[in-house]
Design an enzyme around this catalytic site. Structure first.
Site, PDB file in Angstrom:
ATOM      1  N   GLU A 113       0.848  -1.193   0.000  1.00  0.00           N
ATOM      2  CA  GLU A 113       0.000   0.000   0.000  1.00  0.00           C
ATOM      3  C   GLU A 113       0.882   1.240   0.000  1.00  0.00           C
ATOM      4  O   GLU A 113       2.028   1.169   0.444  1.00  0.00           O
ATOM      5  CB  GLU A 113      -0.742   0.037   1.336  1.00  0.00           C
ATOM      6  CG  GLU A 113      -2.221  -0.025   1.285  1.00  0.00           C
ATOM      7  CD  GLU A 113      -2.748  -0.294   2.698  1.00  0.00           C
ATOM      8  OE1 GLU A 113      -3.003   0.643   3.427  1.00  0.00           O
ATOM      9  OE2 GLU A 113      -2.861  -1.482   3.050  1.00  0.00           O
ATOM     10  N   LYS A 115       2.136   4.798   1.528  1.00  0.00           N
ATOM     11  CA  LYS A 115       2.165   5.389   2.871  1.00  0.00           C
ATOM     12  C   LYS A 115       1.786   6.855   2.725  1.00  0.00           C
ATOM     13  O   LYS A 115       2.598   7.685   2.320  1.00  0.00           O
ATOM     14  CB  LYS A 115       3.555   5.232   3.490  1.00  0.00           C
ATOM     15  CG  LYS A 115       3.590   5.686   4.938  1.00  0.00           C
ATOM     16  CD  LYS A 115       4.864   5.218   5.613  1.00  0.00           C
ATOM     17  CE  LYS A 115       4.848   5.491   7.105  1.00  0.00           C
ATOM     18  NZ  LYS A 115       4.647   6.865   7.474  1.00  0.00           N
ATOM     19  N   ASP A 117       0.965  10.614   3.377  1.00  0.00           N
ATOM     20  CA  ASP A 117       1.668  11.544   4.258  1.00  0.00           C
ATOM     21  C   ASP A 117       0.679  12.564   4.815  1.00  0.00           C
ATOM     22  O   ASP A 117       0.456  13.621   4.234  1.00  0.00           O
ATOM     23  CB  ASP A 117       2.775  12.245   3.441  1.00  0.00           C
ATOM     24  CG  ASP A 117       3.785  12.893   4.342  1.00  0.00           C
ATOM     25  OD1 ASP A 117       3.748  12.645   5.559  1.00  0.00           O
ATOM     26  OD2 ASP A 117       4.615  13.660   3.826  1.00  0.00           O
ATOM     27  N   TYR A 225      -6.823   2.598   5.829  1.00  0.00           N
ATOM     28  CA  TYR A 225      -5.845   1.540   5.637  1.00  0.00           C
ATOM     29  C   TYR A 225      -5.792   0.484   6.734  1.00  0.00           C
ATOM     30  O   TYR A 225      -4.985  -0.425   6.689  1.00  0.00           O
ATOM     31  CB  TYR A 225      -4.450   2.121   5.482  1.00  0.00           C
ATOM     32  CG  TYR A 225      -4.067   3.114   6.566  1.00  0.00           C
ATOM     33  CD1 TYR A 225      -3.917   2.724   7.879  1.00  0.00           C
ATOM     34  CD2 TYR A 225      -3.864   4.452   6.244  1.00  0.00           C
ATOM     35  CE1 TYR A 225      -3.581   3.620   8.863  1.00  0.00           C
ATOM     36  CE2 TYR A 225      -3.518   5.360   7.223  1.00  0.00           C
ATOM     37  CZ  TYR A 225      -3.376   4.942   8.533  1.00  0.00           C
ATOM     38  OH  TYR A 225      -3.047   5.838   9.508  1.00  0.00           O
ATOM     39  N   LYS A 312      10.561   3.746   3.358  1.00  0.00           N
ATOM     40  CA  LYS A 312      10.425   5.181   3.087  1.00  0.00           C
ATOM     41  C   LYS A 312      11.323   5.594   1.938  1.00  0.00           C
ATOM     42  O   LYS A 312      12.467   5.124   1.838  1.00  0.00           O
ATOM     43  CB  LYS A 312      10.824   5.965   4.334  1.00  0.00           C
ATOM     44  CG  LYS A 312       9.948   5.637   5.521  1.00  0.00           C
ATOM     45  CD  LYS A 312       9.172   6.835   5.951  1.00  0.00           C
ATOM     46  CE  LYS A 312       9.473   7.169   7.372  1.00  0.00           C
ATOM     47  NZ  LYS A 312       8.978   8.403   7.816  1.00  0.00           N
ATOM     48  N   CYS A 406      22.271  45.157   8.939  1.00  0.00           N
ATOM     49  CA  CYS A 406      21.093  44.955   8.099  1.00  0.00           C
ATOM     50  C   CYS A 406      21.400  45.345   6.647  1.00  0.00           C
ATOM     51  O   CYS A 406      21.893  46.443   6.403  1.00  0.00           O
ATOM     52  CB  CYS A 406      19.937  45.798   8.643  1.00  0.00           C
ATOM     53  SG  CYS A 406      18.476  45.706   7.602  1.00  0.00           S
ATOM     54  N   CYS A 409      19.101  48.643   5.897  1.00  0.00           N
ATOM     55  CA  CYS A 409      19.214  49.954   6.541  1.00  0.00           C
ATOM     56  C   CYS A 409      20.539  50.151   7.258  1.00  0.00           C
ATOM     57  O   CYS A 409      20.797  51.218   7.806  1.00  0.00           O
ATOM     58  CB  CYS A 409      18.045  50.179   7.504  1.00  0.00           C
ATOM     59  SG  CYS A 409      18.172  49.145   8.978  1.00  0.00           S
ATOM     60  N   CYS A 424      16.976  42.703  12.742  1.00  0.00           N
ATOM     61  CA  CYS A 424      17.331  44.109  12.583  1.00  0.00           C
ATOM     62  C   CYS A 424      16.434  44.859  13.568  1.00  0.00           C
ATOM     63  O   CYS A 424      15.209  44.806  13.462  1.00  0.00           O
ATOM     64  CB  CYS A 424      17.056  44.580  11.163  1.00  0.00           C
ATOM     65  SG  CYS A 424      17.107  46.376  11.062  1.00  0.00           S
ATOM     66  N   CYS A 430      13.576  50.837   9.146  1.00  0.00           N
ATOM     67  CA  CYS A 430      14.094  49.894   8.146  1.00  0.00           C
ATOM     68  C   CYS A 430      13.012  49.666   7.074  1.00  0.00           C
ATOM     69  O   CYS A 430      11.947  49.115   7.386  1.00  0.00           O
ATOM     70  CB  CYS A 430      14.478  48.594   8.852  1.00  0.00           C
ATOM     71  SG  CYS A 430      15.089  47.324   7.745  1.00  0.00           S
TER      72      CYS A 430
END
Ligand code: IVH
Length: 666
Positions: A113, A115, A117, A225, A312, A406, A409, A424, A430
């Site tokens: 089957e 799997k 998610d 399932y 997996k 930053c 600025c 920042c 800014c």
């Protein structure tokens, strides 16, 4: 129409609608048009409204969910919800096969089957009607998410056909289809809300939303399932799923029977590639012994079945060169490094950018500009850099040092103890922070002011708007003279700004963009404190008393209101007439509960929890989520949470019934 006639028509309509739901959402083969379906549904809704005595929570009309907020009570699972052993290696699968063959001592088949998610749920049906849906929780107890589960249209509320057990439990995975996930994230981006990292997180977040009608608007799906008591009515897993399918459950058709490991590997290899074309995410396949008798003989360890294992898939990965690193500054000043890559093909798309998270991540991986890096795309939308091919590193490649100032600025960046991100701190000077805050302020879930990103940019560039309060001082003459603006568009913008003054308090609070205060938190705070004035005065202890508010949020709220610039902004917004208190509080009904703090727990007969919360506020009291020494009363309905009850007894807090509460305020 007599009640008897109504009852029989309601029954007939429900039956028809259950069938059409199944044809549409499970079989994908509708036999009537959407219009005809809506007509039947409307007729049912009208009859149910006129004859409320025939209300049934499993009626197809309940798929739209309720707008009342809910709490999720936990209940024990009848059988523990176990996990699965998993492996990424085919050798380990061979070991699994050897173990199983040895214990079985006979030939048998595997059932392969996908799997899925998503989020595991366990549904219970009594006499064919959905009675409870629990999440996995800790495996022994799960949260009751029945109201949200009812909104998933491919889940039968009433089983079809005949022969189903009186008490029937089935497990499956709630998933959010890939296209719905992408649409949801696009909308969240538009609204300036944080994006979901992957469909699984989005499904989990949706299932735990408090408002079932909001859940109903996100088309979740559910694939089944596993049936815990299968031995009682079938001999193979395959047969069991077929039966479940005939009773109305959605069993995707991608399974296969394998007589030996070669066939299992063929299945694995096929889906490793084909999964890219599936309309939903999978993270592997599950291999199960098909015979239920053999499953029982093989049994379980404390955590996993011995008769099943999941294989997996490794996340899709590619190798490419890191060209440069950009730094983006968000609304709250967080600086995020983003990698620019030489374009590379990965799981069907061309990847040019990848996330690098933060300085710690860069240091840990020792990523350097010019390196060859591994890029991975799991269920996530944004690919991430997971490693460096050090053997390919050129001697000219230099270690990377994170920026100290930053990029927008020039202010020196700061980093809080125990936090990975750099900030920042120049909140008000800014440019990207100011613009992002303005965009958040006007976004749909917030003030809902209709202005394009480009308009905000323009207003900012022209020096007309530096903070949200400036929006309310805009004048027609200034707007109409802006690039691309005319009389009509200027009026429209100003009208939309004026209309935003009616936006209710919780959304105004959310619009301020306080770190960690999203829509739900804003609503909780607004409901608990009733007004901006009360909230601004709240101490950390009072903040954390509110349901779902932890230290981190409380600290953030406190520090926001400590800042003189923010206080000034709030004063200005208040002067412009924005809503700074809950509407219900305005209609004060007295002060019988003045200064008293309540916790509501359980289910009530006369009023909904929301109505009770409103009444507490209207009479001057305060409603909080958790029981502490500051709680004065617990307003308890039936099924009150045992933890709350114990704590209340421990602290000697008075527990009052709905009637006692009503007499307090009458
Ligand atoms: S069987 C007793 N089958 O994977 C065995 N689980 O890692 C019950 N899952 O908790 C599980 N697809 O949420 C099974 N086809 C599938 C599955 C599946 C997804 C999830 C499930 C489980 C987890 C274990």
């Amino acid at each position: 129409m007599t009640p008897e006639q109504a009852e029989s028509r309601i029954e007939a309509l429900r039956k028809q609608l259950h069938r059409h739901n199944y044809d549409y959402y499970v079989r994908s083969e509708p036999t009537i048009s959407d219009f005809e379906f809506d007509q039947l549904l409307k007729e049912l809704q009208q009859l149910e409204a006129s004859f409320p005595q025939f209300r049934d929570e499993n009626s197809p009309s309940q798929r739209v969910g309720s707008d009342l907020n809910q709490e999720f009570e936990s209940f024990p699972h009848r059988h523990p919800m176990l996990s699965l052993g998993n492996t990424y290696s085919k050798e380990e699968l061979m070991d699994f096969d050897r173990r199983v063959r040895k214990s079985a001592g006979e030939d048998f088949a595997y059932f392969c089957e996908l799997k899925y998610d998503g989020v595991a749920v366990s549904l219970t049906y009594e006499a064919g009607k959905l009675s409870r849906a629990l999440t996995r929780g800790d495996g022994t107890r799960g949260d009751d998410v029945t109201r949200n589960i009812r909104t998933i249209r491919s889940i039968p509320l009433q089983l079809q056909g005949t022969g189903y057990p009186e008490l029937f439990e089935i497990r499956g995975e709630v998933i959010l289809p890939a296209d719905v996930f992408e649409k949801l994230n696009r909308e969240r981006k538009e609204k300036g809300e944080p994006l979901f990292a992957n469909p699984r997180n989005a499904a989990a977040g949706t299932l735990k939303m408090q408002n079932a009608s909001a859940v109903a608007r996100r088309p979740l799906d559910c694939f089944f399932y596993y049936v815990p008591d299968a031995q009682e009515w079938c001999s193979t897993h395959h047969e069991c799923l077929e039966k479940a399918q005939s009773w109305g459950f959605k069993i995707p058709p991608y399974h296969s029977i394998a007589g030996n490991m070669q066939e299992v590997f063929r299945y694995i290899d096929y889906w490793e590639k084909a999964r890219e074309d599936l309309p939903f995410g999978i993270d592997g396949v599950v291999i199960k012994v098909d015979s239920i008798r053999l499953q029982q003989e093989l049994g379980y360890t404390a955590k996993i079945p011995r008769w099943a294992i999941s294989y997996k898939y490794k996340a899709a990965r590619a190798l490419t060169r890191l060209v440069s690193i950009d730094f983006q500054v968000g609304r709250t000043g967080v600086v995020t490094p983003v990698a620019n890559l030489e374009p590379v093909q990965l799981a069907g798309t061309t990847v040019k950018r990848a996330s690098l998270h933060n300085a710690d991540q860069i240091r840990m991986l020792d990523v350097r500009i010019g390196d060859h890096v591994y890029v991975e795309k799991g269920g996530e939308i944004i690919p991430k850099i997971v490693g460096v091919a050090k053997e390919k590193r050129d001697s000219s490649v230099l270690p990377f040092s994170f920026i100290t100032h930053c990029p927008e600025c020039g202010t020196a960046l700061e980093r809080k103890e125990d936090e990975a991100a750099h900030y920042c701190p120049n909140l008000t000077g800014c440019p990207p922070q100011i613009k992002n805050r303005l965009e958040h302020f006007i976004s749909r879930g917030a003030m809902d002011i209709h202005a394009a990103e480009a308009t905000i940019e323009l207003l900012f560039r022209e020096g007309l708007v530096r903070n949200p309060a400036d929006l309310y001082t805009l004048e027609f003459d200034a707007v109409v003279n802006l690039e691309r603006f005319g009389e009509k568009s200027a009026n429209k913008l100003l009208q939309s700004i004026a209309e935003s003054k009616r936006v209710p308090f919780p959304r105004v609070l959310y619009a301020l963009g306080i770190r960690y205060v999203g829509e739900t938190v804003a609503r909780k705070l607004a409901e608990a404190f009733g007004s901006m004035d009360n909230l601004m005065k709240a101490e950390i202890g009072e903040l954390v008393d509110v349901d779902e508010i932890g230290e981190r949020i409380a600290e953030s709220v406190r520090s926001y209101f400590h800042d003189p610039e923010n206080r000034k902004l709030i004063e200005d917004l208040k002067a412009h007439g924005l809503q700074f208190r809950m509407e219900t509080q305005e209609k004060s009904a007295g002060n019988a509960l003045e200064g008293k703090t309540f916790v509501i727990s359980g289910v009530f007969e006369k009023f909904s929890r929301d109505e009770l919360k409103t009444m507490i506020g209207q009479h001057g009291g305060r409603n909080t989520g958790s029981v502490t020494a500051r709680t004065d009363y617990i307003l308890a309905g039936s099924n009150m949470g045992p933890a709350k009850l114990e704590k209340a007894k421990e602290l000697g807090i008075s527990i009052i019934s709905e009637d006692e509460f009503l007499s307090m305020i009458s």
